[in-house]
Structure formats: C-alpha cells, structure tokens
Scaffold this motif. Structure first.
Motif, PDB file in Angstrom:
ATOM      1  N   HIS A  36      45.963  24.484  40.378  1.00 36.67           N
ATOM      2  CA  HIS A  36      45.509  25.976  40.806  1.00 36.67           C
ATOM      3  C   HIS A  36      44.222  25.678  41.396  1.00 36.67           C
ATOM      4  O   HIS A  36      43.743  24.578  41.468  1.00 36.67           O
ATOM      5  CB  HIS A  36      45.427  27.135  39.548  1.00 36.67           C
ATOM      6  CG  HIS A  36      44.340  26.856  38.494  1.00 36.67           C
ATOM      7  ND1 HIS A  36      44.379  25.668  37.858  1.00 36.67           N
ATOM      8  CD2 HIS A  36      43.038  27.325  38.495  1.00 36.67           C
ATOM      9  CE1 HIS A  36      43.384  25.784  37.029  1.00 36.67           C
ATOM     10  NE2 HIS A  36      42.564  26.538  37.415  1.00 36.67           N
ATOM     11  N   HIS A  38      41.228  26.566  41.343  1.00 33.32           N
ATOM     12  CA  HIS A  38      39.505  26.608  41.069  1.00 33.32           C
ATOM     13  C   HIS A  38      39.215  25.184  41.413  1.00 33.32           C
ATOM     14  O   HIS A  38      39.789  24.356  41.325  1.00 33.32           O
ATOM     15  CB  HIS A  38      39.684  26.968  39.467  1.00 33.32           C
ATOM     16  CG  HIS A  38      39.590  28.343  39.303  1.00 33.32           C
ATOM     17  ND1 HIS A  38      40.245  28.855  38.031  1.00 33.32           N
ATOM     18  CD2 HIS A  38      39.033  29.609  39.870  1.00 33.32           C
ATOM     19  CE1 HIS A  38      40.131  30.170  38.075  1.00 33.32           C
ATOM     20  NE2 HIS A  38      39.624  30.647  39.067  1.00 33.32           N
ATOM     21  N   HIS A  41      39.700  21.882  39.301  1.00 32.72           N
ATOM     22  CA  HIS A  41      40.929  21.360  39.406  1.00 32.72           C
ATOM     23  C   HIS A  41      41.437  20.913  40.550  1.00 32.72           C
ATOM     24  O   HIS A  41      42.126  19.980  40.969  1.00 32.72           O
ATOM     25  CB  HIS A  41      41.986  22.462  38.863  1.00 32.72           C
ATOM     26  CG  HIS A  41      41.604  22.684  37.377  1.00 32.72           C
ATOM     27  ND1 HIS A  41      42.500  22.323  36.505  1.00 32.72           N
ATOM     28  CD2 HIS A  41      40.777  23.441  36.950  1.00 32.72           C
ATOM     29  CE1 HIS A  41      41.991  22.825  35.109  1.00 32.72           C
ATOM     30  NE2 HIS A  41      40.985  23.266  35.479  1.00 32.72           N
ATOM     31  N   HIS A  94      47.489  32.535  35.409  1.00 29.46           N
ATOM     32  CA  HIS A  94      45.875  32.353  35.427  1.00 29.46           C
ATOM     33  C   HIS A  94      45.200  33.035  36.535  1.00 29.46           C
ATOM     34  O   HIS A  94      44.522  33.865  36.296  1.00 29.46           O
ATOM     35  CB  HIS A  94      46.028  30.817  35.254  1.00 29.46           C
ATOM     36  CG  HIS A  94      44.217  30.413  35.340  1.00 29.46           C
ATOM     37  ND1 HIS A  94      43.473  30.813  34.347  1.00 29.46           N
ATOM     38  CD2 HIS A  94      43.532  29.638  36.205  1.00 29.46           C
ATOM     39  CE1 HIS A  94      42.252  30.454  34.813  1.00 29.46           C
ATOM     40  NE2 HIS A  94      42.165  29.541  35.938  1.00 29.46           N
ATOM     41  N   ASP A 115      45.224  25.764  33.539  1.00 32.78           N
ATOM     42  CA  ASP A 115      44.496  26.718  32.712  1.00 32.78           C
ATOM     43  C   ASP A 115      45.683  27.956  32.775  1.00 32.78           C
ATOM     44  O   ASP A 115      46.309  28.105  33.664  1.00 32.78           O
ATOM     45  CB  ASP A 115      43.382  27.240  33.439  1.00 32.78           C
ATOM     46  CG  ASP A 115      42.260  26.493  33.541  1.00 32.78           C
ATOM     47  OD1 ASP A 115      42.313  25.454  32.704  1.00 32.78           O
ATOM     48  OD2 ASP A 115      41.448  26.707  34.422  1.00 32.78           O
ATOM     49  N   HIS A 282      41.838  33.354  30.946  1.00 33.07           N
ATOM     50  CA  HIS A 282      42.377  32.249  29.973  1.00 33.07           C
ATOM     51  C   HIS A 282      42.689  32.890  28.705  1.00 33.07           C
ATOM     52  O   HIS A 282      42.247  34.020  28.148  1.00 33.07           O
ATOM     53  CB  HIS A 282      41.193  31.408  29.330  1.00 33.07           C
ATOM     54  CG  HIS A 282      40.427  30.478  30.358  1.00 33.07           C
ATOM     55  ND1 HIS A 282      40.808  29.259  30.964  1.00 33.07           N
ATOM     56  CD2 HIS A 282      39.607  31.012  31.592  1.00 33.07           C
ATOM     57  CE1 HIS A 282      40.119  28.894  31.893  1.00 33.07           C
ATOM     58  NE2 HIS A 282      39.434  29.876  32.274  1.00 33.07           N
ATOM     59  N   GLU A 332      35.443  28.328  34.913  1.00 29.46           N
ATOM     60  CA  GLU A 332      35.100  29.214  36.236  1.00 29.46           C
ATOM     61  C   GLU A 332      34.522  30.515  35.596  1.00 29.46           C
ATOM     62  O   GLU A 332      34.066  31.327  36.087  1.00 29.46           O
ATOM     63  CB  GLU A 332      36.379  29.483  36.990  1.00 29.46           C
ATOM     64  CG  GLU A 332      37.579  30.059  36.137  1.00 29.46           C
ATOM     65  CD  GLU A 332      38.414  29.031  35.526  1.00 29.46           C
ATOM     66  OE1 GLU A 332      38.153  27.782  35.791  1.00 29.46           O
ATOM     67  OE2 GLU A 332      39.366  29.593  34.780  1.00 29.46           O
TER      68      GLU A 332
HETATM   69 ZN   LIG Z   1      41.048  27.779  36.357  1.00 31.70          ZN
END
Ligand SMILES: [Zn+2]
Ligand SMILES: [Zn+2]
Length: 348
Positions: A36, A38, A41, A94, A115, A282, A332
């Motif tokens: 994803h 963020h 990552h 997520h 996540d 999360h 995050e």
């Molecule tokens: Zn994340």
C-alpha cells in the motif's frame, strides 16, 4: 519445505528468492511487491514495482513520475507468475488500493498482510480473508488494551461538540493517506453536509480518492478562508499542523486527533488534544487475533511494533510464531511516532 526457504526475513523486508522479489522493502531493490501507499511501505527507487493501480498512482502522486524503473498493476485476485512463485493481491481494508500479498510455491501459501483492518470502511475495498499456511501480520495495536470500538460513536462525539460550540472551529489531526478521507466519509455518513475544510497537504490525495469514485461531499481549502468563515467549521490537517502557526487562523479551535492511539489518555494529554477520536485504520487486538485464527495458518510472523504480546498469544494457541525484526516500518497514525512512542510505548 520450510517457509523460510520460500520467504527469507531480512532487516529490510521479506525476500522471496524463488520469485526474485521483496515485499515492501525498506531499501531500493530490483523488484518489489508493494502492499500500500504509506511511505514506509512504498518507497521510491526500486527497479520494478508490482502493486494495485491505486497504490502505483499514490506512489506517483507522492514521488513523481519516475518513482520506479518499471511498474505493473495487478487487479485483486489476479495471479501473476514471478520466477517460480505465483503471486496474487487481495484487499487489506487498510487504505485505498491496499493489498495483502499471497505467495504460493511448492504447495505452501504464505500471506503477507501489510497493514490491515477487518472492519467496514467506505473508502476502500473490505479486507478479504485468505486462508494460508503462514500468515505475516502487522501488530501496530498488538496489545489487549487496544480495542478501537465503534468509529460512528466517535464521529457522534465530534458532531456533538460542533453543535455545542458553534462559534469554535474543530481542527482534526489526520494522516493524509486514508485517515483523512475515511473521517470525511464517516462525517458524511452521520449526515453532516456543510463544507469540510482541508489543509493543503491533504488536498492531492483526497482529490485522488474522489477521482476513484469515493464521494466526500463539498470540500474547501483552508487556504483563503477567513476567520469568520472558519467559525463553527470542521477542518482536517496533518497531526503536526495542530501545533503550528498555521492553526492560529482558526477561531478558538477545539483540537482533535483521529487515531487508534487516542485510546491511551496519556497520549492525548501529552499532545494537547482536547477531543481524542479513537479511529484507526489498523486492526485492534480483537481484530488481529480473530484474523490470525481465521486464516488457519499454523505459523505466524509478526511485524510492526508491538510483536511480543501477539507472538505470545499465538504460542498459547499452539501456533508457531516469531517476530520479524524489520527496521523502518513506522506508524502512519503518528507522523512523529518516534518521539511519542518513546513517551509511553510500553506503559499501556
Ligand atoms: Zn499503512
Ligand atoms: Zn505499516
């Protein structure tokens, strides 16, 4: 065949040697599968990137056109052959475009969740349970104290406060990818139809969500709005902006912060947050443990922060479990997580 022969944990992410790729590597590699958008990552500089279209678009928004040598978009559920491995992406619930990575080879299936959360979120596809032999789970909220509760109830608290203080602005700290758009969508679901104001740092990602068909109602830039217009308004900003000069343009603001960490009162106090909203992207403790059990995995690898309690929980259930010591995955929900984490990281 041991799982470690298929997927090798390294300090910079898990590596699938037979497929010739890393999942969410924290340093530049030849081939990466990204769960994803963020920033911890999804990093720039990989040779080739496989991800969902949304994740690729979000990386492009963040890093510019040349964020990777080549890119390949995969649809959820589509199987792609990488070396000797078969790889497929499945919704992680997520943020928009977030995916779990299922890797199959030699009759073993390993799922790297990235996540995830297992509760409804109108701004992204719902978490899909993928049965597997080894499940790699995050543990951002991997302590029994973390039970996020009902996000609609938190939004009701916010709207009650808005009604109670019609002359004050409500300023909510949110992470720019995912949390901002989810909070707006929850506010709309609760029936609030006045304009919602955005800090400049939230605009491009929020507009991208709208372009993917996520309806968010009328949005306005804080930039250019006068103090009178902002009285009684709801405005969203990155958490760090709550304490900056920027926030002084708001009339007597009620400061708020939407995060799973707001379950811990000391953290809200420490940050000077008047109206903490427990809203997380999360899974909480119940979500993590229920998901692990439902995957049917006999072995669990745990990353992201609070690994110990979850590893222990797995072992009491007779599952093989280990922490992965990957350096570089942040959180995050707290953009400045390092400083806050130091404060009461283990106390809760
Ligand atoms: Zn994340
Ligand atoms: Zn993460």
């Amino acid at each position: 065949m041991r799982p470690e022969d298929i997927l090798v944990p390294t300090p910079s992410g898990v590596c699938c040697k037979r497929g010739g790729f890393f999942v969410d590597p924290t340093r530049a590699v030849d081939k990466a599968v990204i769960t994803h958008g963020h920033s911890d990552h999804a990093r720039a500089g990989h040779g080739a990137v496989l991800a969902t279209q949304e994740t690729l678009d979000l990386m492009r928004l963040r890093y510019g056109e040349n964020f990777a040598g080549t890119t390949q978009a995969a649809r959820y559920g589509e199987t792609i052959k990488l070396g000797e491995a078969r790889v497929s992406l499945h919704p992680a619930g997520h943020v928009l475009g977030s995916a779990q990575v299922a890797i199959e080879t030699s009759g073993l299936r390993i799922v790297a969740s990235g996540d995830y959360k297992n509760i409804a979120d109108p701004t992204c596809a719902p978490f899909e349970l993928v049965r597997c032999d080894v499940f790699i789970t995050e543990a951002t909220f991997g302590l029994p104290v973390f039970r996020h509760g009902d996000p609609d109830g938190e939004i009701a608290k916010l709207l009650h406060s808005v009604a109670l203080f019609p002359e004050r602005a409500h300023l909510i700290g949110v992470y720019s990818l995912g949390k901002a758009q989810r909070v707006i969508s929850l506010i709309r679901k609760a029936g609030y139809d006045r304009p919602v104001y955005l800090h400049g740092a939230l605009e491009s990602i929020t507009r991208y969500y709208e372009s993917r068909g996520i309806a968010l109602g009328e949005l306005r830039a804080v930039r250019g709005a006068g103090k009178a217009e902002l009285a009684g308004a709801i405005a969203l900003c990155p958490p760090s902006a709550l304490k900056e000069l920027w926030s002084r343009r708001f009339p007597d603001p009620v400061t708020s912060f939407a995060s799973g960490w707001m379950r811990v009162r000391a953290r809200a106090r420490q940050r000077g947050v008047e109206l903490p909203l427990v809203i997380s992207d999360h899974a909480d403790w119940d979500g993590l443990t229920a998901t692990i059990a439902a995957t049917g995995a006999a072995e669990v690898w745990v990353t992201h922060g609070q690994e110990d309690a979850l590893v222990h929980w797995c072992m009491t259930r007779g599952l093989k479990a280990r922490p992965l010591d990957i350096v570089g995955y942040g959180d995050e929900e707290l953009e400045d997580s390092a400083s806050v984490r130091d404060g009461d990281g283990k106390a809760s």
